[in-house]
Each structure stands twice: as structure tokens, then as C-alpha cells.
Scaffold this motif. Structure first.
Motif, PDB file in Angstrom:
ATOM      1  N   GLY A 515       7.409  -0.138  -6.536  1.00 28.28           N
ATOM      2  CA  GLY A 515       8.692  -0.216  -5.861  1.00 28.28           C
ATOM      3  C   GLY A 515       8.907  -1.630  -5.357  1.00 28.28           C
ATOM      4  O   GLY A 515       8.020  -2.481  -5.419  1.00 28.28           O
ATOM      5  N   SER A 519       9.318  -2.886  -9.333  1.00 26.15           N
ATOM      6  CA  SER A 519      10.158  -1.754  -9.697  1.00 26.15           C
ATOM      7  C   SER A 519       9.821  -1.265 -11.093  1.00 26.15           C
ATOM      8  O   SER A 519       9.468  -2.037 -11.970  1.00 26.15           O
ATOM      9  N   SER A 528      15.894   1.903  -2.529  1.00 25.42           N
ATOM     10  CA  SER A 528      15.313   0.676  -3.066  1.00 25.42           C
ATOM     11  C   SER A 528      16.349  -0.167  -3.781  1.00 25.42           C
ATOM     12  O   SER A 528      16.218  -1.372  -3.880  1.00 25.42           O
ATOM     13  N   ARG A 539       8.873   0.273  -0.810  1.00 25.58           N
ATOM     14  CA  ARG A 539       7.789   0.130  -1.761  1.00 25.58           C
ATOM     15  C   ARG A 539       6.510   0.741  -1.192  1.00 25.58           C
ATOM     16  O   ARG A 539       6.463   1.166  -0.049  1.00 25.58           O
TER      17      ARG A 539
END
Length: 757
Positions: A515, A519, A528, A539
Motif C-alpha cells: 500500500g 501499491s 489509499s 499502508r
């Protein structure tokens, strides 16, 4: 433009006959200048070829024949040399008025006023120049220039096939490529490597320029456009890009170019002139490159670079060369050249032969950097324009320690590199001899020297280095290199393999840190997508707790893999104690479920946290009773303490790990763990640097988890340290910080014969 196409096609038809004839190369070029001169009604047509580093008049119609093979111009000399040096077209009604004009009396060109010339280009490099001249002062019309540029492409094929030029001596601007060139970049992964240049996306060499059937070529281009646009649509629709933000505008522009009718029309017009699909795309691309050199606005130049990328993509599709260099395999020591890379793409390469990576883009937090560091491959990023300044097969030296790339290095550079590599090997041999030596300090203090890992192959380095165990196993690597979320059985197999390979040595598994800046296209969060600063966004544990199923699956996989063994689990980016409690509750729930099903469980489960967020240090009194160990992640901790994004090159090296702010913070954490029974370690890059490791030991840190390459050097360092002496020195410096803590510590070490490099 129909007239231009017809004019060029007429010339190409006649040139095709010349190229197919059995006449020798000189005879063919003599016929070529006659054909072009007649077709354009030009009194002079001349061909200059690059030979032995200079442009030699090789064939002419209208100039003195005695000047052929006699008149020579350096690259950049005169109008012809300027065209080759800049890979640009000149069209002048009065040649003598141009500042670069030079008169050569042996040619008899004094009576000619107008002048036009185009570069003869192969593989983005000028291998010659085609010129026309006329007595009357006039500029050549666009139709004529278009025809000359198209003919120049065909000439490039003829000249190459005849072996008339020394292509090995060329650079992208037409000047000598034999010379050494040093480029600066951003240090991403340290190390030293030397090898031959290999392009991640291999360049397509156009071997046939004249079309046999124009309609067939047109259909090939139509199909290639359809496939390219489909690829671009898929890319812009990927969930990882999210909604809103600057990237949307960039991708919209990229897509706009892909669907630009003007671009496809220009390619069609080039096909109408008699070129193959590949040659037509390259023909239009050459015009784009010429325009790029004339653009001063950096924003517009970036957009033109987007069109250049799309042209390369279209060319690879139409030619069928859609694979990367990895699919063909590396032959010998290689330096990989790319605009950017993904972690999975890097892992496709043979790491025994991959000696370095040079990227035009890249950042300190890029996924590929994490994997490259694990592979031990030096990487330099932000080397602007490197793909246009190097040729496939060029020798390259990558100095990841200095952030420098040396193209076509001279003997002195190679000798220096050999010396440095020999010194490194000598040190490595000395460090390897310490594999079975336990790292005790001079006063008998045992320091745990563990290693970081993330790939199955990394675990083999335990026996090679003699590390005490794996202090950080990054479980997210499996997620980063997968096209979809790894299933539980796949995760279980990986974790079991790691534990079995490690034997009786400890392995600390960090739950997924994904995250934000890591990503994944198949795993996103609505929150996010709004992150403006992904490193501090949704994250790691924050995402795992939101996606409860993700953490449950990983917990079950870890518990299954460690059945009958000790399991050590560490949660990343814990900001408050309740986050640890919530994560542990997920594991407790899975343990209860497995007990109910009578599944075999680990002998014991120990929990710990990564201390990366400064807020956690304020609650150590609440945290310590709950955990068995704490590991300080100095990479993220540093950027959070200083509010400095490590991905920003302007800030990447601004803040020192040996600053009083960092050291005082770490000392406070050490003191907060004293007497609690909690094992405190450091698992960031800081611990793998000898001088920084010395400071950490002086602060009271007794466990370091570092890259495998740093294990030997740090073990050797430990045996030279008296912890009481360095602790006293550190306490004094922290109380009254010197002007430079680094310089003070360096001087202290040197006075005691302790090497810090």
C-alpha cells in the motif's frame, strides 16, 4: 502531402531497382545521386558518408568529380557536418549566410547559392548526409524536403548493407562514440559493476525500408495501432492509478497521443511514399526527435517524450518484437538500461550475469530498488537521456557508491575499477573467513548480527555469511512480484521453505508492508487513492487491518508453515498500541480456529513491532509488556522525524543518520526498553554501515539486521569495539553535540585503528 508521397514513391521505385542490381556500392551511389537530382530538378546532389570519424564526399552529381573521396569534413564542421552533429535538416536559400558555412574550393560549389541537407540516420545515429544545391537562391519546398528525408531512410539501409560506414564509431549526435563519457545519477543501490549495455526493451533494427505491397503495410499498421491502443486503455484503467491527482492528466495526454489521428495520418503518408510499416513509423519518429531538439519548454519536451515512447511501443508491436531482453537471456556480464523497471521484470534476469542497472527514472522507494538491493545489483536512477547516449553492447561501468555511470570507459577507469573490485574481493575474503566467528566485542559483549531477506534464494546467504538469523523477512516481496494476490497455500510453501532452510536459526517474519508507495494493482483501498504522501498513508498494518481477510490468510499461512517450530511475527508501521493489539487478535483468532480443528501449531509464537513511527516511542511503557522484541526501522523513521520524503532526490541525502536528533531519539528508545526483557534491534540500512553500526552499539543496541553483504564487515567491526569505551564517548557527544557528529565519530575510530568504510 499527396504530392510529397508521389514524389518520394517515384524516387523509391527507381532506387529499389538500383538496390536490387548487381552493381558495386560506389556505382549504386553514383546512380542514386543522379536519380535524386533528376527527380527534384536539382543541379547538385551529393552523398557524404561517415568514415574514420569524418564525413567523406562519396558520390556527387554537379560538383567536381575530382573532389569525391578527397573532400572531408569533421562532424560539426561546415553545413554538412552541422547536419550530422545535430541530426537536423537544413534548408537555406543562401548557404553562405549560415554561420557554419565553409567553402571548399576543390568542389567547385562557389556558383551554387541554395542548399538543403538531411541526415542519413541508422539506429538514431547519423551515418551520413544527403545534400542538394541549386544556382538560384531559393529554399526547397516542403515536398522536396519530405522526399529527401524519405530517401535518406532507404539510403541508410543500402549504406549499412554495403558496409560503407564505420557505425561502431558513432554516437547519437553523430560524433565519435569511441570516447569516454561520464553521466551523473541518483544513487539507488550501492555497489560496483561493469558489463556490456543491454536494453530492457531491445531496439528494433529496420532491415527492410521499401514496401513490396503498400496495402499490406497499411493493414499491419492498423492492427498495430489497435493493439497499442488496447494496451494503453488497460494501463490507464488499472486500479493502482486511482482517481484524481496529477497522474490523471499525464495518462490522459498519453492516451490522447495514442489516439491522435494526425500521428496515424503521417505514418500512412509515409507508407504511401513506398516505405514499409516499420520504416514509416521510424520516419515519423525521426521528425518527432528533430522537433524535440527544438523545444525549449520542458513540459512540452516531456510530452514529446511520451510520443517517442508510444512510437517505440508501436514499432515493437508491428515488428513482433514485444518481449524484453530477459526473454532472450543475457550473454556475459551485462548492464541493463531502461526507462524504468518493475520488480517482477528485474527478477526475470540472471543475477549471475546482471552486474548493474541504469534507469532514466527511478526513486529510492521504488519496488525495483528493494528487489535489486536484495539481489546485490547496483542501481543508478535519474540518468536523463541515457538510452539515447549509449549503444547496445557498449561497455559501461556503474559506480553505485558515487552515483556515476561511465560509458565506454578508458583503460585508466577500467584499471581503477579492477583495483577497487580486487580490494573488495580481498575484504570479502577476510569477512568470509569470519563466517563461523561469533561477534563478541573486546569486552565480551555478544552482538547479534542478523540479515534481511525477502526472496527464497536470500535465505541461502545465512550459511554463506554466518549471520545469526533473519531479523527481517519481507513477506511483501511475494506480493510485489505476483500478478494476483498470492493464495494461502503459496504463502505457506514460501514460509515453510524459509524456515526449513534457516534450520535452527531464528527467522522474524514481517507481515505485509504494502500500500502507499508499494501499491498493487490488484489490492487497493478507497482511502489509499487519496494519499498525497503515500509513504505516510494507508499502508502496511493500516491496510492489513482494514483488509481483515488479507491478514487472516497470512496469519494462517505463517502458523501452518511454523507447525512444530518457533514462529516470530513482526507488525510494520505500528503507530499506537491498540494497532498491535488488533493485529495480534487476528493471530489469536486463527490459533483458536486451528486448535478447534486439531491442526498442528507452532511450539511458541513471539510477537514484535517495527518502530518506524515516532509516536510509538511515547508509549513504550504500554507496549513493552505486550511484545518480545522491537525492531527500529531507521529508513522510515528518519523521513518521519525530519519530514523528509526519501523519494525526493533533493532531500534523499540531506539528513544524516548520525545527527544528534536521530541518535538522541534512538538512545531514548534504548533506555525505554532497559529492564523490560524486550530485545531491541535495528533493521534499517543504518545498521549495515560500519560507522553507523559503531554509533548504534555505543547507544546500547545489541541486535542488528542488515543486508547479507554487510554481515561480514559488521562482524569484523564488532570484534574491534570496547562497548564501555564507545558508550562513554557517545554519552558525552549526545550531551554536548559537536559541530559534526560524523566527523567526531570518524576521528575517534581512526585513532583506535577501526576502519569505518
Amino acid at each position: 502531402m499527396v504530392v510529397a508521397a508521389q514524389s518520394a514513391r517515384l524516387i523509391l521505385t527507381r532506387l529499389h531497382e538500383v538496390m536490387a542490381s548487381r552493381t558495386h556500392a560506389q556505382g549504386k551511389l553514383n546512380q542514386v545521386v543522379e536519380i535524386i537530382g533528376e527527380s527534384l530538378d536539382s543541379e547538385v546532389c551529393s552523398i557524404y558518408l561517415l568514415r574514420e570519424g569524418v564525413l567523406e564526399l562519396y558520390a556527387t552529381r554537379g560538383l567536381n568529380q575530382s573532389a569525391v573521396h578527397v573532400t572531408r569534413l569533421g562532424v560539426g564542421e561546415g553545413l554538412t557536418g552541422t547536419i550530422a552533429a545535430n541530426i537536423e535538416t537544413l534548408n537555406l536559400d543562401e548557404a553562405a549566410t549560415h554561420p557554419e558555412f565553409q567553402y571548399r574550393p576543390e568542389t567547385g560549389e562557389d556558383k551554387f547559392h541554395s542548399f538543403a541537407g538531411v541526415p542519413i540516420v541508422r539506429r538514431e545515429r547519423a551515418i551520413g548526409v544527403l545534400t542538394v544545391q541549386h544556382v538560384e537562391p531559393r529554399k526547397y519546398v516542403e515536398v522536396e524536403i519530405e522526399a529527401l528525408q524519405t530517401v535518406a531512410m532507404v539510403l541508410a539501409e543500402l549504406i549499412h548493407n554495403a558496409g560503407l560506414v564505420d557505425e561502431e564509431d558513432l554516437d547519437p549526435r553523430g560524433s565519435s562514440m569511441a570516447g569516454q563519457q561520464v553521466l551523473d545519477g541518483l544513487k539507488l543501490v550501492s555497489g560496483l559493476g561493469c558489463g556490456r549495455a543491454v536494453f530492457h526493451q531491445p531496439r528494433v533494427t529496420i532491415e527492410q525500408t521499401v514496401a513490396e505491397d503498400i496495402e499490406v503495410e497499411r493493414q499491419r499498421v492498423y492492427l498495430a495501432f489497435d493493439k497499442m491502443r488496447e494496451q494503453i486503455d488497460n494501463m490507464t484503467n488499472q486500479a493502482e492509478f486511482g482517481v484524481g491527482g496529477e497522474h490523471e492528466e499525464v495518462l490522459a495526454t498519453y492516451k490522447m497521443f495514442a489516439y491522435d489521428e494526425g500521428w496515424s495520418r503521417r505514418i500512412n503518408e509515409a507508407i504511401d511514399s513506398g516505405l514499409t510499416a516499420e520504416a514509416a513509423i521510424e520516419r515519423v519518429q525521426q521528425r518527432t526527435r528533430q522537433r524535440m531538439r527544438e523545444i525549449a519548454d520542458p513540459l512540452l519536451a516531456d510530452r514529446m517524450h511520451d510520443l517517442e515512447d508510444l512510437s517505440n511501443r508501436l514499432l515493437r508491436i508491428v515488428s513482433g518484437h514485444v518481449g524484453t531482453a530477459a526473454s532472450m537471456g543475457l550473454h556475459g556480464d551485462s548492464i541493463l538500461i531502461a526507462r524504468n523497471l518493475g520488480p517482477a521484470e528485474l527478477l526475470e534476469y540472471d543475477k549471475r550475469r546482471l552486474k548493474g542497472v541504469v534507469l532514466e527514472e527511478g526513486s529510492l522507494t521504488a519496488h525495483v530498488v528493494i528487489v535489486a538491493r536484495a539481489m546485490g545489483v547496483p542501481v543508478i536512477g535519474r540518468v536523463r537521456g541515457v538510452r539515447g547516449q549509449v549503444r547496445e553492447g557498449d561497455q559501461i561501468v556503474v559506480d553505485g557508491d558515487a552515483g556515476k555511470v561511465t560509458l565506454r570507459p578508458g583503460q585508466a577507469v577500467l584499471d581503477a575499477m579492477v583495483t577497487r573490485l580486487a580490494a573488495k574481493r580481498e575484504k570479502q575474503a577476510a569477512y568470509a573467513a569470519m563466517r563461523d566467528v561469533e561477534p563478541f566485542t573486546r569486552d565480551g559483549t555478544r552482538i547479534e548480527v542478523m540479515m534481511n531477506a525477502g526472496l527464497r534464494d536470500d535465505v541461502a546467504m545465512l550459511s554463506v555469511t554466518g549471520a545469526d538469523g533473519i531479523g527481517l523477512f519481507r513477506t511483501e516481496f511475494q506480493f510485489l512480484v505476483s500478478a494476483a494476490l498470492p493464495q494461502r497455500d503459496r504463502q505457506t510453501r514460501l514460509y515453510r521453505d524459509v524456515l526449513e532452510t534457516a534450520g535452527d536459526k531464528k527467522v522474524i517474519f514481517r507481515t505485509v508492508d504494502i500500500g502507499g508507495d508499494k501499491s498493487l494493482p490488484y489490492l487497493t483501498s478507497k482511502t489509499s487513492r487519496e494519499d498525497e504522501n503515500p509513504a505516510m498513508g494507508w499502508r502496511a498494518l493500516r491496510l492489513s487491518l482494514e483488509r481483515g481477510g488479507l491478514l487472516k490468510v497470512q496469519a494462517r499461512a505463517l502458523l501452518d508453515a511454523a507447525a512444530g517450530r518457533e514462529l516470530n511475527v513482526m507488525f510494520p508501521m505500528v503507530s499506537e498500541v491498540w494497532e498491535f493489539d488488533a493485529a495480534k487478535a487476528v493471530f489469536d483468532g486463527q490459533i483458536a480456529f486451528m486448535k478447534k480443528l486439531k491442526h498442528k501449531l507452532p511450539l511458541s509464537v513471539k510477537y514484535g513491532v517495527m518502530l518506524e513511527v515516532p509516536s510509538l516511542a511515547e508509549t513504550l511503557d504500554l507496549l513493552c509488556p505486550r511484545v518480545s522484541f522491537i525492531s527500529v526501522g531507521t529508513n522510515d523513521l528518519t523521513q518521519f522525524l525530519f519530514a523528509a520524503d526519501r523519494a525526493n532526490p533533493a532531500l534523499a541525502e540531506r539528513y544524516d543518520w548520525l545527527s544528534p536528533a536521530i541518535l538522541r531519539f534512538l538512545k531514548r528508545v534504548v533506555n525505554g526498553c532497559v529492564g523490560t526483557g524486550v530485545q531491541l534491534g535495528v533493521c534499517g540500512e543504518m545498521g549495515g554501515r560500519r560507522l553507523e553500526a559503531l554509533a548504534l552499539i555505543g547507544l546500547g543496541v545489541r541486535r542488528l539486521s542488515i543486508t547479507p553483504a554487510a554481515v561480514g564487515p559488521v562482524k569484523e567491526l564488532v570484534r574491534k569495539i570496547d562497548t564501555r569505551e564507545i558508550a562513554a564517548a557517545m554519552n558525552g557527544w549526545l550531551a554536548q553535540p559537536p559541530a559534526s557528529m560524523r566527523a567526531e565519530l570518524q576521528a575517534w575510530a581512526e585513532a583506535r585503528g577501526i576502519e569505518t568504510e
